[in-house]
Scaffold this motif. Structure first.
Motif, PDB file in Angstrom:
ATOM      1  N   VAL A  37     -41.676  -1.887   7.679  1.00 44.89           N
ATOM      2  CA  VAL A  37     -40.388  -1.854   6.979  1.00 44.89           C
ATOM      3  C   VAL A  37     -39.374  -2.643   7.806  1.00 44.89           C
ATOM      4  CG1 VAL A  37     -40.890   0.361   5.850  1.00 44.89           C
ATOM      5  CG2 VAL A  37     -39.664   0.347   8.033  1.00 44.89           C
ATOM      6  N   PRO A  38     -38.259  -3.061   7.213  1.00 40.82           N
ATOM      7  CA  PRO A  38     -37.262  -3.859   7.945  1.00 40.82           C
ATOM      8  C   PRO A  38     -36.624  -3.076   9.095  1.00 40.82           C
ATOM      9  CG  PRO A  38     -36.874  -3.953   5.565  1.00 40.82           C
ATOM     10  CD  PRO A  38     -37.915  -2.908   5.798  1.00 40.82           C
ATOM     11  N   ALA A  39     -36.737  -3.609  10.295  1.00 44.82           N
ATOM     12  CA  ALA A  39     -36.272  -2.901  11.495  1.00 44.82           C
ATOM     13  C   ALA A  39     -34.768  -2.653  11.492  1.00 44.82           C
ATOM     14  CB  ALA A  39     -36.682  -3.680  12.743  1.00 44.82           C
ATOM     15  N   ALA A  40     -33.985  -3.655  11.142  1.00 43.58           N
ATOM     16  CA  ALA A  40     -32.524  -3.491  11.196  1.00 43.58           C
ATOM     17  C   ALA A  40     -32.052  -2.410  10.234  1.00 43.58           C
ATOM     18  CB  ALA A  40     -31.836  -4.820  10.881  1.00 43.58           C
ATOM     19  N   TYR A  41     -32.611  -2.399   9.040  1.00 41.57           N
ATOM     20  CA  TYR A  41     -32.209  -1.395   8.058  1.00 41.57           C
ATOM     21  C   TYR A  41     -32.707  -0.015   8.466  1.00 41.57           C
ATOM     22  CZ  TYR A  41     -31.102   0.749   3.602  1.00 41.57           C
ATOM     23  OH  TYR A  41     -30.580   1.564   2.640  1.00 41.57           O
ATOM     24  N   LEU A  42     -33.923   0.064   8.979  1.00 45.42           N
ATOM     25  CA  LEU A  42     -34.452   1.349   9.436  1.00 45.42           C
ATOM     26  C   LEU A  42     -33.606   1.895  10.579  1.00 45.42           C
ATOM     27  CD1 LEU A  42     -36.560   3.604   9.356  1.00 45.42           C
ATOM     28  CD2 LEU A  42     -37.935   2.241  10.944  1.00 45.42           C
ATOM     29  N   ALA A  43     -33.183   1.044  11.493  1.00 46.84           N
ATOM     30  CA  ALA A  43     -32.365   1.480  12.630  1.00 46.84           C
ATOM     31  C   ALA A  43     -31.082   2.153  12.149  1.00 46.84           C
ATOM     32  CB  ALA A  43     -32.045   0.297  13.541  1.00 46.84           C
ATOM     33  N   LYS A  44     -30.475   1.625  11.104  1.00 47.66           N
ATOM     34  CA  LYS A  44     -29.255   2.239  10.545  1.00 47.66           C
ATOM     35  C   LYS A  44     -29.556   3.631   9.998  1.00 47.66           C
ATOM     36  CE  LYS A  44     -27.050  -2.105   9.347  1.00 47.66           C
ATOM     37  NZ  LYS A  44     -26.566  -2.971   8.292  1.00 47.66           N
ATOM     38  N   GLN A  45     -30.688   3.761   9.339  1.00 46.72           N
ATOM     39  CA  GLN A  45     -31.070   5.065   8.783  1.00 46.72           C
ATOM     40  C   GLN A  45     -31.371   6.058   9.901  1.00 46.72           C
ATOM     41  OE1 GLN A  45     -30.706   5.435   5.431  1.00 46.72           O
ATOM     42  NE2 GLN A  45     -30.007   3.325   5.625  1.00 46.72           N
ATOM     43  N   LEU A  46     -32.022   5.594  10.952  1.00 44.07           N
ATOM     44  CA  LEU A  46     -32.319   6.473  12.082  1.00 44.07           C
ATOM     45  C   LEU A  46     -31.039   6.923  12.775  1.00 44.07           C
ATOM     46  CD1 LEU A  46     -35.433   4.600  13.525  1.00 44.07           C
ATOM     47  CD2 LEU A  46     -35.429   6.720  12.175  1.00 44.07           C
ATOM     48  N   GLN A  47     -30.051   6.045  12.843  1.00 35.54           N
ATOM     49  CA  GLN A  47     -28.763   6.431  13.430  1.00 35.54           C
ATOM     50  C   GLN A  47     -28.089   7.522  12.601  1.00 35.54           C
ATOM     51  OE1 GLN A  47     -27.382   5.876  16.346  1.00 35.54           O
ATOM     52  NE2 GLN A  47     -29.145   4.638  16.931  1.00 35.54           N
ATOM     53  N   ALA A  48     -28.279   7.489  11.283  1.00 38.73           N
ATOM     54  CA  ALA A  48     -27.737   8.561  10.430  1.00 38.73           C
ATOM     55  C   ALA A  48     -28.391   9.894  10.796  1.00 38.73           C
ATOM     56  CB  ALA A  48     -27.955   8.237   8.953  1.00 38.73           C
ATOM     57  N   VAL A  50     -29.477  10.628  13.772  1.00 37.58           N
ATOM     58  CA  VAL A  50     -28.891  10.991  15.064  1.00 37.58           C
ATOM     59  C   VAL A  50     -27.536  11.665  14.832  1.00 37.58           C
ATOM     60  CG1 VAL A  50     -27.927  10.092  17.228  1.00 37.58           C
ATOM     61  CG2 VAL A  50     -30.122   9.218  16.362  1.00 37.58           C
ATOM     62  N   ARG A  51     -26.708  11.064  13.979  1.00 41.49           N
ATOM     63  CA  ARG A  51     -25.388  11.645  13.694  1.00 41.49           C
ATOM     64  C   ARG A  51     -25.515  13.045  13.093  1.00 41.49           C
ATOM     65  NH1 ARG A  51     -24.593   6.346  12.239  1.00 41.49           N
ATOM     66  NH2 ARG A  51     -24.903   6.774  10.035  1.00 41.49           N
ATOM     67  N   ALA A  52     -26.575  13.286  12.344  1.00 38.83           N
ATOM     68  CA  ALA A  52     -26.789  14.590  11.720  1.00 38.83           C
ATOM     69  C   ALA A  52     -27.441  15.596  12.664  1.00 38.83           C
ATOM     70  CB  ALA A  52     -27.648  14.423  10.464  1.00 38.83           C
ATOM     71  N   GLY A  53     -27.796  15.164  13.862  1.00 44.82           N
ATOM     72  CA  GLY A  53     -28.410  16.070  14.825  1.00 44.82           C
ATOM     73  C   GLY A  53     -29.890  16.309  14.587  1.00 44.82           C
ATOM     74  N   VAL A  54     -30.515  15.477  13.782  1.00 41.63           N
ATOM     75  CA  VAL A  54     -31.956  15.588  13.530  1.00 41.63           C
ATOM     76  C   VAL A  54     -32.736  14.876  14.633  1.00 41.63           C
ATOM     77  CG1 VAL A  54     -33.818  14.947  11.947  1.00 41.63           C
ATOM     78  CG2 VAL A  54     -31.662  15.850  11.046  1.00 41.63           C
ATOM     79  N   LEU A  55     -32.263  13.690  15.008  1.00 44.25           N
ATOM     80  CA  LEU A  55     -32.892  12.904  16.066  1.00 44.25           C
ATOM     81  C   LEU A  55     -31.940  12.770  17.245  1.00 44.25           C
ATOM     82  CD1 LEU A  55     -34.506   9.889  14.130  1.00 44.25           C
ATOM     83  CD2 LEU A  55     -35.544  12.097  14.729  1.00 44.25           C
ATOM     84  N   ALA A  56     -32.511  12.483  18.381  1.00 46.67           N
ATOM     85  CA  ALA A  56     -31.747  12.119  19.575  1.00 46.67           C
ATOM     86  C   ALA A  56     -32.173  10.701  19.934  1.00 46.67           C
ATOM     87  CB  ALA A  56     -32.057  13.079  20.720  1.00 46.67           C
ATOM     88  N   ALA A  57     -31.233   9.933  20.420  1.00 48.82           N
ATOM     89  CA  ALA A  57     -31.521   8.543  20.787  1.00 48.82           C
ATOM     90  C   ALA A  57     -31.205   8.335  22.258  1.00 48.82           C
ATOM     91  CB  ALA A  57     -30.699   7.593  19.932  1.00 48.82           C
TER      92      ALA A  57
END
Length: 157
Positions: A37-48, A50-57
């Motif tokens: 999948v497109p890395a740049a677009y996926l990175a934005k989704q992963l940051q969302a 992180v903001r929601a507290g689901v992931l840590a970066a």
């Protein structure tokens, strides 16, 4: 209801991150390559997430993403709402009060029965997703999947 394709991406990424060992991370680039999948677009989704507290970066050469808390404490609803929001996909525009078939205002004191039913369906959908954790997903995948995921995602077993 139709969710964006990125919803599938983040659900699979979160499930994959749930399969790696605590303390390990996977970069957005590795996850994007893993799922093609497109890395740049996926990175934005992963940051969302992180903001929601689901992931840590973490940053740096060995940086990447990992679950922010145990898989049993992360519901599918939390993941979906982090990227798609919590609002109902149905919006009642009160068309029953317009056009040739318009009802008089006194017949429209209560919410439209269709809007109520759509809200009930949306709530049932939310409750269903809230009742499934990433740990439940891991319990349902083949026993060999986590080792395969770690090997292909991180380059080790």
């Amino acid at each position: 209801m139709k969710l964006p394709v990125s919803t599938e991406w983040v659900l699979h990424c979160a499930a994959s991150l749930a399969q790696i060992e605590p303390g390990e991370t996977a970069s957005a680039t590795r996850l994007a390559e893993f799922f093609d999948v497109p890395a740049a677009y996926l990175a934005k989704q992963l940051q969302a997430l992180v903001r929601a507290g689901v992931l840590a970066a973490t940053t740096g050469p060995r940086g990447g993403f990992q679950l922010a808390r145990p898989a049993a404490q992360i519901s599918l609803l939390q993941i979906v709402e982090a990227v798609d929001g919590a609002s109902s996909p149905y919006v009642c525009g009160e068309i029953r009060q317009r056009g040739r078939g318009a009802l008089p205002p006194e017949d429209c004191q209560d919410r439209c029965v269709l809007a109520r039913r759509m809200d009930e369906a949306h709530q049932a959908w939310r409750e269903s997703l809230a009742g499934v954790s990433l740990a439940d997903i891991l319990d349902a995948i083949p026993e060999t999947a986590p080792a395969r995921t770690r090997s292909r995602l991180l380059g080790r077993g």
